[in-house]
Design a protein around this motif. Structure first.
Motif, PDB file in Angstrom:
ATOM      1  N   SER A   1       0.913  -1.221  -0.011  1.00 35.18           N
ATOM      2  CA  SER A   1      -0.006  -0.049  -0.010  1.00 35.18           C
ATOM      3  C   SER A   1       0.840   1.152   0.051  1.00 35.18           C
ATOM      4  N   CYS A   2       2.385   1.092   0.459  1.00 37.30           N
ATOM      5  CA  CYS A   2       3.078   2.364   0.330  1.00 37.30           C
ATOM      6  C   CYS A   2       3.469   2.632  -1.194  1.00 37.30           C
ATOM      7  N   LEU A   3       3.740   1.606  -1.743  1.00 36.29           N
ATOM      8  CA  LEU A   3       4.526   1.964  -2.960  1.00 36.29           C
ATOM      9  C   LEU A   3       3.879   2.781  -3.904  1.00 36.29           C
ATOM     10  N   PRO A   4       2.255   2.524  -4.158  1.00 36.65           N
ATOM     11  CA  PRO A   4       1.620   3.259  -5.118  1.00 36.65           C
ATOM     12  C   PRO A   4       1.543   4.565  -4.418  1.00 36.65           C
ATOM     13  N   THR A   5       1.457   4.953  -3.176  1.00 28.67           N
ATOM     14  CA  THR A   5       1.407   6.098  -2.549  1.00 28.67           C
ATOM     15  C   THR A   5       2.536   7.040  -2.785  1.00 28.67           C
ATOM     16  N   ILE A   6       3.778   6.320  -2.815  1.00 27.92           N
ATOM     17  CA  ILE A   6       5.142   6.880  -2.949  1.00 27.92           C
ATOM     18  C   ILE A   6       5.317   7.476  -4.512  1.00 27.92           C
ATOM     19  N   ILE A   7       4.676   6.604  -5.485  1.00 30.14           N
ATOM     20  CA  ILE A   7       4.726   6.733  -7.007  1.00 30.14           C
ATOM     21  C   ILE A   7       3.950   7.942  -7.136  1.00 30.14           C
ATOM     22  N   GLN A   8       2.772   8.186  -6.532  1.00 29.11           N
ATOM     23  CA  GLN A   8       1.858   9.242  -6.662  1.00 29.11           C
ATOM     24  C   GLN A   8       2.363  10.596  -5.990  1.00 29.11           C
ATOM     25  N   PHE A   9       3.046  10.577  -5.252  1.00 28.87           N
ATOM     26  CA  PHE A   9       3.392  11.643  -4.578  1.00 28.87           C
ATOM     27  C   PHE A   9       4.110  12.788  -5.333  1.00 28.87           C
ATOM     28  N   PRO A  10       5.103  12.346  -6.468  1.00 28.02           N
ATOM     29  CA  PRO A  10       5.914  13.295  -7.199  1.00 28.02           C
ATOM     30  C   PRO A  10       4.747  13.971  -8.207  1.00 28.02           C
ATOM     31  N   ILE A  11       3.766  13.025  -8.613  1.00 27.40           N
ATOM     32  CA  ILE A  11       2.699  13.530  -9.608  1.00 27.40           C
ATOM     33  C   ILE A  11       1.938  14.423  -9.107  1.00 27.40           C
ATOM     34  N   ILE A  12       1.592  14.475  -7.686  1.00 25.66           N
ATOM     35  CA  ILE A  12       0.852  15.407  -7.063  1.00 25.66           C
ATOM     36  C   ILE A  12       1.520  16.648  -7.081  1.00 25.66           C
ATOM     37  N   ILE A  13       2.818  16.563  -6.466  1.00 26.65           N
ATOM     38  CA  ILE A  13       3.663  17.949  -6.353  1.00 26.65           C
ATOM     39  C   ILE A  13       3.840  18.246  -7.691  1.00 26.65           C
ATOM     40  N   GLY A  14       3.975  17.602  -8.747  1.00 28.90           N
ATOM     41  CA  GLY A  14       4.125  18.188  -9.952  1.00 28.90           C
ATOM     42  C   GLY A  14       3.015  18.989 -10.484  1.00 28.90           C
ATOM     43  N   LEU A  15       1.540  18.507  -9.842  1.00 32.34           N
ATOM     44  CA  LEU A  15       0.582  18.948 -10.265  1.00 32.34           C
ATOM     45  C   LEU A  15       0.292  20.427  -9.665  1.00 32.34           C
ATOM     46  N   TYR A  16       0.753  20.469  -8.352  1.00 34.90           N
ATOM     47  CA  TYR A  16       0.901  21.669  -7.713  1.00 34.90           C
ATOM     48  C   TYR A  16       1.540  22.850  -8.503  1.00 34.90           C
ATOM     49  N   GLN A  17       2.935  22.251  -8.724  1.00 32.73           N
ATOM     50  CA  GLN A  17       3.792  23.054  -9.335  1.00 32.73           C
ATOM     51  C   GLN A  17       3.396  23.810 -10.657  1.00 32.73           C
ATOM     52  N   ALA A  18       2.715  22.575 -11.365  1.00 28.03           N
ATOM     53  CA  ALA A  18       2.256  23.190 -12.798  1.00 28.03           C
ATOM     54  C   ALA A  18       1.166  24.320 -12.660  1.00 28.03           C
ATOM     55  N   ILE A  19       0.440  24.152 -11.723  1.00 26.58           N
ATOM     56  CA  ILE A  19      -0.857  24.903 -11.368  1.00 26.58           C
ATOM     57  C   ILE A  19      -0.024  26.382 -11.120  1.00 26.58           C
ATOM     58  N   ILE A  20       0.937  26.397 -10.119  1.00 25.31           N
ATOM     59  CA  ILE A  20       1.725  27.668  -9.595  1.00 25.31           C
ATOM     60  C   ILE A  20       2.396  28.188 -10.838  1.00 25.31           C
ATOM     61  N   ARG A  21       3.238  27.568 -11.275  1.00 20.89           N
ATOM     62  CA  ARG A  21       4.033  27.943 -12.344  1.00 20.89           C
ATOM     63  C   ARG A  21       3.422  28.611 -13.315  1.00 20.89           C
ATOM     64  N   SER A  22       2.151  28.062 -13.725  1.00 24.31           N
ATOM     65  CA  SER A  22       1.288  28.561 -14.969  1.00 24.31           C
ATOM     66  C   SER A  22       0.680  29.872 -14.809  1.00 24.31           C
ATOM     67  N   LEU A  23       0.439  30.207 -13.408  1.00 23.94           N
ATOM     68  CA  LEU A  23      -0.270  31.190 -12.883  1.00 23.94           C
ATOM     69  C   LEU A  23       0.824  32.427 -13.155  1.00 23.94           C
ATOM     70  N   ALA A  24       1.992  32.382 -12.856  1.00 22.22           N
ATOM     71  CA  ALA A  24       3.248  33.191 -13.055  1.00 22.22           C
ATOM     72  C   ALA A  24       2.883  34.632 -12.968  1.00 22.22           C
ATOM     73  N   VAL A  25       2.672  35.257 -11.881  1.00 26.05           N
ATOM     74  CA  VAL A  25       2.101  36.494 -11.469  1.00 26.05           C
ATOM     75  C   VAL A  25       3.220  37.685 -11.564  1.00 26.05           C
ATOM     76  N   THR A  26       4.378  36.980 -11.154  1.00 28.38           N
ATOM     77  CA  THR A  26       5.521  38.092 -10.938  1.00 28.38           C
ATOM     78  C   THR A  26       6.588  37.868 -12.198  1.00 28.38           C
ATOM     79  N   PRO A  27       7.357  38.671 -12.209  1.00 28.26           N
ATOM     80  CA  PRO A  27       8.427  38.629 -13.543  1.00 28.26           C
ATOM     81  C   PRO A  27       9.178  37.630 -13.462  1.00 28.26           C
TER      82      PRO A  27
END
Lengths: 360, 249
Positions: free
Chosen positions: B94-120
């Motif tokens: 049950s741990c391994l699938p969670t560990i694999i998901q974690f980078p995907i979820i962090i990547g999702l956060y980062q994709a959202i924040i990076r796309s918003l790009a409100v500062t120079p």
């Protein structure tokens, strides 16, 4: 059980840090230092302060505010007016008028709901301040609104430019359009077609009323503003952030791939192109037969009009802002706080480095 | 490699953004659902493994060896491993699938924040990730009453009410109540830990939603709802868990 508890506590503590690192939620100016100068001082805006630095010695003359305030940060370059004011917009949406001699605040204008990223334009008609809340604010020199703010559909990050031959200003917006606005009334005179990308670089206009503006659509446009026709457009490898600089029959500018271009102003054809470093964000400086520009990976490059490198300096830091020149000194703003501002002579020899003193 | 992964996420998000008529809120919702669909097999595997593990730990055999070797940890561990093997259950299943998901979820956060790009600087950094989406810049940050790049507050009677943060608290609580299996032994350490997490996590997630960009809070809400739906489709939701103890049959 105890170990599990510690793991959970560690996870809960680390998670906001992971998010925080990428959220950009704080008021810190996620930008770079911006610069202007008069005959005696350089004015540098960076993070929590505007610094005035003596040009002859590289020492600090004053800073505003005197004590850091986490709510006040700066990105836009200060602008100096003929009547002796230093106008600077903050990330907090406040436009400040300071005394350039002392750094004492004259007045503030607090109507903007966005950040000031582009510098204000100051003409004899007034102060024109672009904001990221999509509005251009027009103020008299004593900070009173001249006309209702002019609205575009996206933030305005670029500085507007003026034209002495008409009572108008040219306002590029991130909504992909260039606007010509009547300085007396704030009325729209003309709006360009979609230029294919956001505009953040300051345009330049020639004596023949040809306006040059680069876009994120990887194109430099030459627009004849007398008949509102596009004369030519020149395709680049990447986004254009840097504003163009006009010199003789050419314009010079860079793109985010690090290409630096010399373009024939009339035909739009490329004369030469070099790639001495990484992305070019700042506007080039033309000075006594040399064209000087900076690259993000810390290079200051001087080339002649044939594109041959005359001198270059590699500094420790990232250079986003373009160089400026005042009173025999080339000034370069670095984003490293232990060498925030550097002064060079025309041959690239370093004169001094300004490091702001830590004040608690 | 991480940068290439983020670029892929950013470009996928912006592709959806273009597809839905440049509505970033809608793009976040669809992108979240899409990511949840992609990682669905991993989630299903995780649920399956964790149920099997739980069943094993509640079995008679398990309790017997627990009792028998309570003073000999080494022997107990050996017997545990034997039981895992016999039952075909991996303790890490049950741990391994969670560990694999974690980078995907962090990547999702980062994709959202990076796309918003409100500062120079954010916009400059975004330029490294975009392939052919320059015409979409700057992103339209507005969704319903929210500026997705800022923490959300709905102004009412002169007060800024963090509606989205409240929804995050509620959905996180409901989600954890629905998907946490009930254990017969209320004194079980694992059950106590789950109970504590069911209380702390909603508050913690609510605090994140209160403090960070509402684009992330929107992601939290959709993600919570998607998890509930996913468990419901798998027949693993225990709706009775939502009822107070004294109302449970």
């Amino acid at each position: 059980m105890k170990l599990k508890k510690y793991i959970i506590i560690l996870f809960l503590s680390a998670f906001p840090l992971i998010l925080g690192a990428c959220s950009g939620r704080t008021m810190t100016a996620s930008g770079w230092p911006s610069l202007s100068a008069d005959d005696t001082k350089a004015y540098l805006s960076f993070n929590n302060h505007v610094y005035a630095v003596n040009l002859d010695t590289g020492t600090e003359a004053w800073r505003f505010p005197t004590q850091p305030d986490s709510k006040i940060t700066f990105y836009a370059a200060p602008t100096i007016s003929d009547d002796g004011q230093l106008i600077i917009g903050g990330y907090n949406g406040v436009l400040y008028s300071l005394d350039p001699q002392t750094g004492v605040k004259n007045w503030t204008f607090e109507k903007s709901e966005g950040r000031y990223i582009g510098s204000a334009l100051i003409t004899e008609k007034g102060i024109f301040a672009p904001s990221s809340d999509n509005f251009l604010y027009a103020l008299s020199l004593d900070g009173k609104e001249l006309w209702p703010p002019f609205e575009t559909t996206k933030p305005i990050w670029s500085s507007p430019i003026s034209d002495e031959n008409c009572d108008c200003i040219y306002v590029p917006s991130m909504d992909h359009h260039l606007y010509i606005i009547d300085t007396n009334s704030g009325d729209l005179i003309w709006k360009s077609d979609d230029l294919g990308g956001a505009i953040v670089g300051k345009p330049a206009i020639s004596d023949e009323k040809i306006l040059y503006v680069g876009t994120y659509g990887k194109e430099m446009y030459a627009i004849d503003v007398s008949n509102k026709q596009t004369m030519w457009k020149f395709g680049t490898s990447n986004w254009i952030w840097s504003g163009p600089t006009i010199e003789g029959d050419r314009i010079y500018f860079g793109d985010l791939s690090g290409n630096f271009y010399s373009i024939d102003r009339k035909s739009g054809s490329q004369i030469w192109q070099i790639q001495p470093g990484e992305a070019i964000v700042g506007e080039p400086l033309v000075l006594n037969g040399q064209i000087i520009f900076t690259t993000v990976d810390g290079k200051i490059v001087s080339v002649n009009d044939e594109g041959a490198i005359k001198w270059s300096q590699q500094i420790d830091g990232d250079l986003y802002a373009g160089p400026i020149y005042s009173n025999g000194t080339i000034l370069v703003a670095n984003n490293k706080s232990d060498a925030l501002l550097m002064a060079y002579d025309e041959n690239g020899n370093q004169r001094w480095i300004f490091t702001p003193e830590e004040k608690k | 490699m991480w940068d290439s992964f983020i670029s892929l996420m950013v470009n996928s998000l912006l592709y959806i953004y273009r597809f839905v008529g440049q509505d970033f809120g809608l793009a976040i919702i669809l992108f979240t659902i899409l990511i949840r669909l992609i990682i669905y097999p991993l989630n299903a595997q995780q649920v399956k493994s964790s149920r099997a593990l739980q069943d094993l730990q509640q079995s008679k055999k398990w309790k017997e060896i627990q009792k028998k070797y309570k003073d000999d940890k080494e022997k107990f561990a050996q017997e545990q491993m034997k039981l895992y093997k016999e039952a075909g259950v991996s303790p890490f299943g049950s741990c391994l699938p969670t560990i694999i998901q974690f980078p995907i979820i962090i990547g999702l956060y980062q994709a959202i924040i990076r796309s918003l790009a409100v500062t120079p600087l954010q916009l400059f950094n975004l330029s490294h990730h975009l392939s052919n989406s320059a015409d979409l810049i700057p992103i339209n940050n507005h969704f319903l009453w929210m500026d997705l790049s800022q923490p959300e507050r709905l102004m009412a009677f002169g007060f800024g009410i963090p509606v989205l943060a409240i929804i995050v608290v509620i959905t996180t609580y409901v989600q954890s109540k629905l998907i946490t299996p009930t254990t017969p032994n209320a004194n079980d350490q694992g059950a106590a830990m789950s109970k504590a997490m069911n209380l702390y996590m909603p508050v913690f997630m609510g605090w994140l939603a209160y403090s960070f960009s509402s684009g992330l809070a929107l992601y939290f809400v959709i993600s919570n709802l998607a998890t509930i739906l996913q468990y419901a489709l798998m027949g693993k939701v225990d709706w009775k868990n939502l009822l107070p103890k004294n109302l449970k049959v």
